[in-house]
Design an enzyme around this catalytic site. Structure first.
Site, PDB file in Angstrom:
ATOM      1  N   ASP A 145       0.833  -1.336  -0.170  1.00 52.77           N
ATOM      2  CA  ASP A 145      -0.077  -0.023   0.013  1.00 52.77           C
ATOM      3  C   ASP A 145       0.924   1.423   0.016  1.00 52.77           C
ATOM      4  O   ASP A 145       1.970   1.253  -0.634  1.00 52.77           O
ATOM      5  CB  ASP A 145      -0.940  -0.062   1.160  1.00 52.77           C
ATOM      6  N   HIS A 219      -3.741   5.890   3.370  1.00 48.12           N
ATOM      7  CA  HIS A 219      -4.619   4.819   2.820  1.00 48.12           C
ATOM      8  C   HIS A 219      -3.654   3.535   3.514  1.00 48.12           C
ATOM      9  O   HIS A 219      -4.589   2.471   3.880  1.00 48.12           O
ATOM     10  CB  HIS A 219      -4.305   4.778   1.428  1.00 48.12           C
ATOM     11  N   SER A 549     -11.102  -0.873  -0.610  1.00 48.35           N
ATOM     12  CA  SER A 549      -9.848  -0.837  -0.216  1.00 48.35           C
ATOM     13  C   SER A 549     -10.152  -1.052   1.425  1.00 48.35           C
ATOM     14  O   SER A 549      -9.128  -1.738   1.982  1.00 48.35           O
ATOM     15  CB  SER A 549      -9.154   0.544  -0.185  1.00 48.35           C
TER      16      SER A 549
END
Length: 768
Positions: A145, A219, A549
């Site tokens: 990520d 994220h 996600s």
């Protein structure tokens, strides 16, 4: 790298000088650098000449045969055999003709697909998945990520023992990241991969992002803490969703692989990260990212995931955020567990109160000064702009004189939801109502807006617009109501969640299942505000965001729990346990709904259903799959030997005498594509093998009827008896149907039950 063009000013010269000048210019032009791109070079290791003692020497030699200046970015020995490099198109074409080269494929760019969930999933009661068990501490979850924010309390290693002896990885130093300080017994691995990114877009600007494992985006921290974040009391976002936050596998170890940067995620870096994770010794790989839908031998995630699966590593990927349209699901390889998104039973209501006294529900995570209850002037953005599509509140589209001090209604679409609020604020607006269009229907996603704002569904948005257009002096206010739990129906399928059918393998249902992906609270980066906008100076330890996600790491963490409880289970068995125990009805006994349509969800929306971890621990029966069975799928897809070897790295050859069919894959779901327009009955036969992982017992089959009597489903035998663990039994399912109109779809469900366990499989029948 773009070509630079020089400019020559023409003057009058003698002809000989002019010829010389033109000749000179031709030399200068030919000396201009050719446009280069990054390529992944796949090598057939079995063809390496014996004169080379190491693969790297062979790789170097192959590259030098077409370019004296090109350099290797990465070498790969696990997920594939080969390397990545920068070449011109002509050089790449020449290299592909060399002996031992399987393919020279252009690099692809991938994008990210972006607390109450433990309770919602039943993990708070410690009933069987033993989240406190020491066995869970031996599981290592690798997350590819945007990196990691190590200061997050979710990486607290209190109570954890030594790092598992199986771990071979490490933490890498870099900008704003010191291994001795930032890693511990929880965060045991942190690496970064940027060579592919930098070779395409230039050096990383370290004023904007850290060239290290540090997460400046948020994220990666959000996804990794969802998989395996430690218990954190009193976690919230501005008081919203207050409670104890924890990841799915709260005592598992975390290994972060930063492969995504401001400009995206590049396949050469992704492959390098996956290769390193495999070599480091992770048990689970979680990738909340994806690219376009393409053949498996061209898709780096598919290739890397196959290598991981060969090594016994479970790979979970997000389905994508391109719903509710069909044929949009990504990460389609059958060895990947593909996860769509659903809601949970928590919401953040913020209603719009109009000047006529009517109230319309919405959602928001705004925290700040409240609007006056008496209301403010209310205007539609389309009436306050000179722009085409000014109703969308894009940057610079609003006329300040028309919106100053007013609440502005903006339509959803094109730019981000929170950016629309920023546009309203910059123009002097006092608040915003964000109305869904038909593309999003009644889906409500809460945002931490920079000004008082709420999002409403399409129906309420249309009613609010009717009021604005009919009242000569419309007014409104927004009432923020905090956190509400017990929302029903739940879960429902998120409108943004990508849908099937499967564009590559019509005989396999994708997504495989859904998990919580809407308004999820998890850890966040201290380098960026909760909206991610540069103008957002707020800093938070936890954030609430939505996307597949977010659903992917839920399944990754649950896979970690299952691996801890059953160390001998293969990736296919873990996926089977999660799929066959997934539920398709809500607490009220009603079928799960698709929020985009308000209609019952289909297997193309939810796969096998919504994940149910407590049931997955003891599934009774499972569908196991070997890597050679996956390779048979590639034979069925008519892949060439070179294309198969790109995926598998072994000299697997399809048997020319065998009739391969994707339907023979021992998958836990059934997709049955028929061709329309024929005469008479069509028949499709599927063979499956069940393995008993529970107590001895007898299972009986039941099949729900499809909506049309012209389709018949026959299971043989209808009863399977198991006398011991790991015993295997085969059965066949025959589908008989007359021709239907192209585009027709029908659905059913097959279940085996011994009275205690239900082993369920969705059935999707289509005509094209």
């Amino acid at each position: 790298m773009e070509e630079e063009m020089g400019v020559l000013k023409m003057r009058f010269f003698p002809s000989a000088v002019l010829i010389l000048l033109l000749s000179c210019c031709h030399v200068l032009e030919s000396a201009q650098p050719k446009k280069q791109n990054t390529y992944i070079v796949h090598m057939a290791k079995s063809q390496m000449p014996p004169s080379f003692t190491q693969p790297r020497l062979w790789y170097d030699s192959s590259l030098k045969s077409v370019s004296d200046s090109a350099e290797i970015l990465y070498t790969y020995n696990t997920v594939l055999h080969g390397y990545s490099t920068r070449l011109t198109k002509k050089e790449a074409e020449a290299l592909e003709q060399k002996q031992g080269i399987l393919a020279v494929l252009p690099e692809l760019r991938y994008e990210l697909h972006t607390t109450r969930t433990p309770e919602f999933l039943g993990l708070d009661s410690n009933q069987g998945l033993v989240p406190e068990s020491d066995s869970g501490t031996d599981v290592i979850i690798g997350v590819l990520d945007t990196g990691i924010w190590p200061e997050s309390p979710s990486y607290d290693d209190t109570g954890l023992g030594p790092v598992p002896a199986s771990w071979k990885g490490e933490c890498e130093a870099g900008t704003n990241f010191t291994p001795a300080k930032n890693c511990n017994r929880k965060l045991i691995g942190a690496r970064f991969f940027s060579k592919g990114y930098e070779s395409s877009l230039g050096p990383i600007d370290e004023r904007k992002e850290s060239k290290s494992p540090r997460d400046d985006d948020g994220h990666g921290t959000h996804t990794s803490t969802t998989t395996s974040g430690a218990y954190v009391a009193n976690a919230s976002l501005f008081g919203y969703a207050l409670g104890t936050a924890r990841g799915m596998a709260a005592r598992a170890r975390v290994a972060a692989y930063k492969v995504c940067w401001l400009g995206g995620c590049f396949s050469s870096d992704i492959l390098a990260g996956m290769e390193q994770a495999i070599e480091d010794g992770v048990n689970v790989l979680s990738l909340s990212l994806g690219g376009g839908i393409t053949d498996f031998y061209r898709d780096s995630i598919s290739i890397g995931a196959f290598g991981a699966t060969e090594g016994g590593i479970f790979v979970s990927c997000s389905a994508g955020n391109s719903g509710p349209d069909g044929n949009t699901v990504s990460n389609l390889a059958p060895w990947i567990t593909t996860v769509g998104a659903g809601t949970i039973d928590r919401d953040f209501p913020a209603s719009v109160r109009l000047g006529n006294g009517k109230n319309y529900s919405g959602v928001s995570l705004y925290s700040g000064k409240q609007l006056p209850e008496s209301g403010l002037p209310f205007i539609y953005a389309g009436n306050a702009t000179n722009f085409t599509n000014g109703n969308l509140c894009m940057i610079g589209s609003l006329i300040p004189e028309k919106v100053a001090g007013k609440i502005v209604l903006c339509d959803r679409g094109v730019n981000s939801r929170v950016q629309k609020g920023s546009v309203v604020k910059d123009a002097g607006g006092a608040g915003m109502v964000l109305a869904n269009t038909a593309a999003n229907g009644e889906e409500l996603v809460a945002d931490a807006h920079l000004l008082p704002a709420t999002g409403v569904g399409q129906k309420n948005g249309d009613l609010i617009k009717d009021y604005i257009f009919s009242d000569p002096k419309p007014t409104a206010t927004i009432i923020f109501q905090g956190t509400k739990v017990g929302i029903q129906p739940s879960p429902v399928v998120a409108a943004f969640s990508s849908r099937g059918p499967n564009s590559i393998n019509p005989e396999i249902v994708k997504p495989d299942l859904i998990a919580p992906g809407v308004n999820i609270l998890a850890g966040w980066s201290g380098a960026v505000g909760p909206t991610g906008l540069s103008v957002d100076t707020r800093r938070v330890g936890f954030n609430i965001i939505s996307g597949t996600s977010m659903s992917c790491p839920h399944v990754s963490g649950l896979a970690g729990l299952l691996k801890a409880a059953h160390p001998d289970w293969s990736p296919a068995v873990i996926r089977s346990a999660l799929m066959t125990t997934a539920y398709t009805v809500d607490k009220a006994g009603q079928g799960l709904l698709d929020v985009a349509t308000g209609k019952p969800a289909t297997p193309f929306d939810i796969g096998s259903g919504h994940v149910n971890p407590q049931k997955a621990l003891d599934p009774g029966l499972v569908y196991d799959i070997s890597t050679d069975e996956y390779l048979s799928v590639l034979c069925a897809l008519k892949y060439t030997p070179a294309q198969i070897n790109i995926v598998s790295k072994k000299n697997f050859t399809c048997d020319a005498t065998k009739n391969y069919s994707v339907s023979d894959l021992n998958y836990p779901s059934f997709a049955v594509p028929f061709t329309s327009g024929g005469s008479g009955m069509s028949t499709a036969k599927y063979v499956r093998t069940l393995t008993n992982v529970g107590a001895p017992g007898t299972y009986k089959v039941s099949v729900s009827s499809v909506s049309d009597s012209s389709v018949k489903i026959v299971v043989d035998p209808m009863e399977l008896s198991f006398s011991e663990q790991n015993e295997k039994k085969m059965y066949t399912v025959s589908f008989l149907s007359s021709s239907m109109a192209s585009g027709t779809s029908m659905y059913a469900r097959l279940e085996w039950s011994d009275g205690k366990h239900i082993v369920g499989s969705p059935i999707a029948i289509t005509w094209t």
